[in-house]
Design a protein around this motif. Structure first.
Motif, PDB file in Angstrom:
ATOM      1  N   HIS A  71       0.794  -1.224   0.000  1.00 58.30           N
ATOM      2  CA  HIS A  71       0.000   0.000   0.000  1.00 58.30           C
ATOM      3  C   HIS A  71       0.829   1.279   0.000  1.00 58.30           C
ATOM      4  O   HIS A  71       0.284   2.362  -0.242  1.00 58.30           O
ATOM      5  CB  HIS A  71      -1.019   0.007   1.153  1.00 58.30           C
ATOM      6  CG  HIS A  71      -0.473  -0.350   2.493  1.00 58.30           C
ATOM      7  ND1 HIS A  71      -1.285  -0.584   3.579  1.00 58.30           N
ATOM      8  CD2 HIS A  71       0.799  -0.515   2.939  1.00 58.30           C
ATOM      9  CE1 HIS A  71      -0.535  -0.888   4.621  1.00 58.30           C
ATOM     10  NE2 HIS A  71       0.713  -0.857   4.267  1.00 58.30           N
ATOM     11  N   PRO A 111      -0.829   6.968   7.454  1.00 60.74           N
ATOM     12  CA  PRO A 111      -2.142   6.337   7.613  1.00 60.74           C
ATOM     13  C   PRO A 111      -2.160   4.869   7.195  1.00 60.74           C
ATOM     14  O   PRO A 111      -3.232   4.251   7.136  1.00 60.74           O
ATOM     15  CB  PRO A 111      -3.018   7.170   6.669  1.00 60.74           C
ATOM     16  CG  PRO A 111      -2.109   7.509   5.546  1.00 60.74           C
ATOM     17  CD  PRO A 111      -0.759   7.740   6.174  1.00 60.74           C
ATOM     18  N   TYR A 112      -0.980   4.306   6.945  1.00 56.64           N
ATOM     19  CA  TYR A 112      -0.921   2.928   6.440  1.00 56.64           C
ATOM     20  C   TYR A 112      -0.795   1.950   7.600  1.00 56.64           C
ATOM     21  O   TYR A 112       0.275   1.403   7.874  1.00 56.64           O
ATOM     22  CB  TYR A 112       0.243   2.792   5.448  1.00 56.64           C
ATOM     23  CG  TYR A 112       0.069   3.707   4.259  1.00 56.64           C
ATOM     24  CD1 TYR A 112      -0.799   3.360   3.228  1.00 56.64           C
ATOM     25  CD2 TYR A 112       0.733   4.922   4.198  1.00 56.64           C
ATOM     26  CE1 TYR A 112      -0.993   4.215   2.147  1.00 56.64           C
ATOM     27  CE2 TYR A 112       0.553   5.777   3.113  1.00 56.64           C
ATOM     28  CZ  TYR A 112      -0.314   5.411   2.095  1.00 56.64           C
ATOM     29  OH  TYR A 112      -0.512   6.254   1.022  1.00 56.64           O
ATOM     30  N   ASN A 214      -9.364   1.380   1.098  1.00 54.66           N
ATOM     31  CA  ASN A 214      -8.383   1.710   2.118  1.00 54.66           C
ATOM     32  C   ASN A 214      -7.297   2.583   1.495  1.00 54.66           C
ATOM     33  O   ASN A 214      -7.320   2.860   0.298  1.00 54.66           O
ATOM     34  CB  ASN A 214      -7.780   0.433   2.714  1.00 54.66           C
ATOM     35  CG  ASN A 214      -7.322   0.605   4.147  1.00 54.66           C
ATOM     36  OD1 ASN A 214      -6.380   1.338   4.416  1.00 54.66           O
ATOM     37  ND2 ASN A 214      -7.974  -0.091   5.081  1.00 54.66           N
ATOM     38  N   TRP A 215      -6.345   2.971   2.310  1.00 54.58           N
ATOM     39  CA  TRP A 215      -5.273   3.856   1.862  1.00 54.58           C
ATOM     40  C   TRP A 215      -4.356   3.174   0.849  1.00 54.58           C
ATOM     41  O   TRP A 215      -4.079   1.969   0.956  1.00 54.58           O
ATOM     42  CB  TRP A 215      -4.441   4.320   3.045  1.00 54.58           C
ATOM     43  CG  TRP A 215      -5.120   5.310   3.937  1.00 54.58           C
ATOM     44  CD1 TRP A 215      -5.857   5.037   5.061  1.00 54.58           C
ATOM     45  CD2 TRP A 215      -5.148   6.726   3.779  1.00 54.58           C
ATOM     46  NE1 TRP A 215      -6.332   6.195   5.616  1.00 54.58           N
ATOM     47  CE2 TRP A 215      -5.912   7.263   4.843  1.00 54.58           C
ATOM     48  CE3 TRP A 215      -4.587   7.611   2.845  1.00 54.58           C
ATOM     49  CZ2 TRP A 215      -6.129   8.619   4.998  1.00 54.58           C
ATOM     50  CZ3 TRP A 215      -4.805   8.970   2.999  1.00 54.58           C
ATOM     51  CH2 TRP A 215      -5.573   9.470   4.061  1.00 54.58           C
ATOM     52  N   GLN A 216      -3.874   3.969  -0.119  1.00 53.72           N
ATOM     53  CA  GLN A 216      -2.885   3.512  -1.085  1.00 53.72           C
ATOM     54  C   GLN A 216      -2.132   4.715  -1.620  1.00 53.72           C
ATOM     55  O   GLN A 216      -2.732   5.732  -1.970  1.00 53.72           O
ATOM     56  CB  GLN A 216      -3.555   2.776  -2.257  1.00 53.72           C
ATOM     57  CG  GLN A 216      -2.630   2.414  -3.407  1.00 53.72           C
ATOM     58  CD  GLN A 216      -1.608   1.344  -3.050  1.00 53.72           C
ATOM     59  OE1 GLN A 216      -1.971   0.312  -2.473  1.00 53.72           O
ATOM     60  NE2 GLN A 216      -0.342   1.571  -3.367  1.00 53.72           N
ATOM     61  N   LYS A 217      -0.818   4.597  -1.679  1.00 54.47           N
ATOM     62  CA  LYS A 217      -0.012   5.650  -2.319  1.00 54.47           C
ATOM     63  C   LYS A 217      -0.120   5.485  -3.829  1.00 54.47           C
ATOM     64  O   LYS A 217      -0.080   4.363  -4.355  1.00 54.47           O
ATOM     65  CB  LYS A 217       1.440   5.567  -1.871  1.00 54.47           C
ATOM     66  CG  LYS A 217       2.297   6.723  -2.382  1.00 54.47           C
ATOM     67  CD  LYS A 217       3.689   6.660  -1.810  1.00 54.47           C
ATOM     68  CE  LYS A 217       3.701   6.991  -0.319  1.00 54.47           C
ATOM     69  NZ  LYS A 217       3.305   8.404  -0.048  1.00 54.47           N
ATOM     70  N   ASP A 233      -1.326  10.245  -1.300  1.00 55.54           N
ATOM     71  CA  ASP A 233      -1.929   9.277  -0.384  1.00 55.54           C
ATOM     72  C   ASP A 233      -3.440   9.304  -0.571  1.00 55.54           C
ATOM     73  O   ASP A 233      -4.097  10.298  -0.242  1.00 55.54           O
ATOM     74  CB  ASP A 233      -1.564   9.621   1.058  1.00 55.54           C
ATOM     75  CG  ASP A 233      -0.060   9.585   1.286  1.00 55.54           C
ATOM     76  OD1 ASP A 233       0.583   8.637   0.799  1.00 55.54           O
ATOM     77  OD2 ASP A 233       0.464  10.510   1.938  1.00 55.54           O
ATOM     78  N   ASN A 235      -7.141   7.836   0.260  1.00 50.14           N
ATOM     79  CA  ASN A 235      -7.825   7.102   1.331  1.00 50.14           C
ATOM     80  C   ASN A 235      -9.021   6.297   0.844  1.00 50.14           C
ATOM     81  O   ASN A 235      -9.636   5.576   1.634  1.00 50.14           O
ATOM     82  CB  ASN A 235      -8.270   8.052   2.444  1.00 50.14           C
ATOM     83  CG  ASN A 235      -9.374   9.004   2.000  1.00 50.14           C
ATOM     84  OD1 ASN A 235      -9.617   9.167   0.800  1.00 50.14           O
ATOM     85  ND2 ASN A 235     -10.029   9.638   2.959  1.00 50.14           N
ATOM     86  N   TYR A 236      -9.341   6.366  -0.448  1.00 55.43           N
ATOM     87  CA  TYR A 236     -10.498   5.632  -0.968  1.00 55.43           C
ATOM     88  C   TYR A 236     -10.112   4.714  -2.123  1.00 55.43           C
ATOM     89  O   TYR A 236     -10.942   4.360  -2.955  1.00 55.43           O
ATOM     90  CB  TYR A 236     -11.602   6.602  -1.407  1.00 55.43           C
ATOM     91  CG  TYR A 236     -11.193   7.618  -2.467  1.00 55.43           C
ATOM     92  CD1 TYR A 236     -11.356   7.340  -3.816  1.00 55.43           C
ATOM     93  CD2 TYR A 236     -10.651   8.844  -2.095  1.00 55.43           C
ATOM     94  CE1 TYR A 236     -10.984   8.257  -4.784  1.00 55.43           C
ATOM     95  CE2 TYR A 236     -10.278   9.776  -3.056  1.00 55.43           C
ATOM     96  CZ  TYR A 236     -10.444   9.472  -4.400  1.00 55.43           C
ATOM     97  OH  TYR A 236     -10.076  10.399  -5.343  1.00 55.43           O
TER      98      TYR A 236
END
Length: 305
Positions: A71, A111-112, A214-217, A233, A235-236
């Motif tokens: 992530h 936030p990961y 969820n979070w993903q860069k 970053d 969040n969706y």
């Protein structure tokens, strides 16, 4: 008993083609995680009904793509797009499992903080030499420009096409019985070897979950990101087919040694879905591997709902 549904793969194996009058070998001892007798009988009946309705089906070679991701890997969304595009082209002949493992899958910094990893996935990454993300394996077979088991994203399409051109050596039927009230899934895997083979073969069974928000860069498109999301970053982000659990241990359970053409094995499993998982998005993936080379020779997937 309410809302119990049977999910049976339709890509392989009619009874008269593959399983009629075969000798069945069950290599498994009685285990605590084996379904209750009533559940195994229910799956046997569902499988038989499926075969009766479907009729003879010619087995085809399916392919497993393991997408090693994380992530905090900003170009991993681009790899997920490639996997999705390949699934659009090949349909259910391509099974994708996203294995979150390695440095970019760490979950100790906000936030990961969601743990997408599994012990088995981490061990696979170490054993196969997945040292960066995104990378992947196609049936765990050597391929690509470096003739390596671990292949870069650009090599996936050619390797997938090459593996699909192989003659299938095993046909599989995967049957599941899901009980929403207990969140328990019972699983039956039936395999028929289609040619004489040497060596030992193991069975792997995993559970995946799709569409996890969820979070993903995410990097820019030119750097391998997904243009559907902003850079940075996110969040969706919708995480696809994440491997959640391995039911058979890191390298699988014995399925057959030196199989002869026509030999059939049956195996049963039972697992309870984690309360945090969305059952509607969960699938069971089963695959047969050569114990020595660890190459996948056949794979099957069925969605729970």
């Amino acid at each position: 008993m309410k809302s119990i549904a049977f999910y049976i793969s339709t890509a392989f194996l009619g009874a008269s083609l593959l399983f009629g009058c075969d000798t069945i070998d069950n290599p498994y001892p009685e285990l605590a995680d084996k379904p209750a007798l009533s559940d195994t009988q229910a799956m046997d009946s569902a499988e038989a009904a499926h075969d009766s309705i479907l009729g003879p089906v010619t087995p085809v070679q399916k392919v497993l793509l393991e997408d090693y991701t994380g992530h905090t890997c900003g170009n991993c969304p681009g790899a997920a797009l490639m996997a999705k595009d390949q699934q659009r082209q090949h349909g259910d002949r391509l099974v994708v499992v996203a294995v979150h493992a390695g440095y970019f899958a760490k979950y100790n910094k906000a936030p990961y903080t969601t743990n997408f990893t599994t012990p088995e996935g981490e061990e696979w990454a170490t054993s196969f030499g997945v040292i960066s993300n995104p990378n992947g394996m196609v049936n765990r077979a050597k391929g690509g420009t470096s003739n390596s088991v671990v292949q870069g994203v650009s090599n996936w399409p050619a390797s997938i096409a090459s593996q699909m051109s192989e003659t299938p050596q095993v046909g599989m039927t995967l049957t599941t019985l899901y009980k929403p009230e207990s969140r328990k899934v019972n699983i039956k895997v039936r395999s028929k070897y289609l040619s004489d083979l040497s060596g030992k073969y193991n069975l792997m069974v995993v559970i995946t979950e799709d569409s996890i928000v969820n979070w993903q860069k995410n990097y820019g498109q030119a750097a391998g990101g997904d243009p559907a999301y902003p850079v940075g970053d996110v969040n969706y982000y919708v995480h696809p087919h994440a491997m959640r659990s391995v039911l058979t241990g890191t390298w699988g359970k014995p399925n057959k040694e030196a199989p002869k053409a026509g030999e059939v094995t049956e195996a049963y499993f039972s697992a309870t879905l984690d309360p945090a998982w969305n059952a509607r998005n969960c699938s069971v993936v089963a695959f047969i591997v050569d114990e020595a080379s660890r190459e996948v020779i056949q794979v099957e997937e069925v969605h729970l709902k």
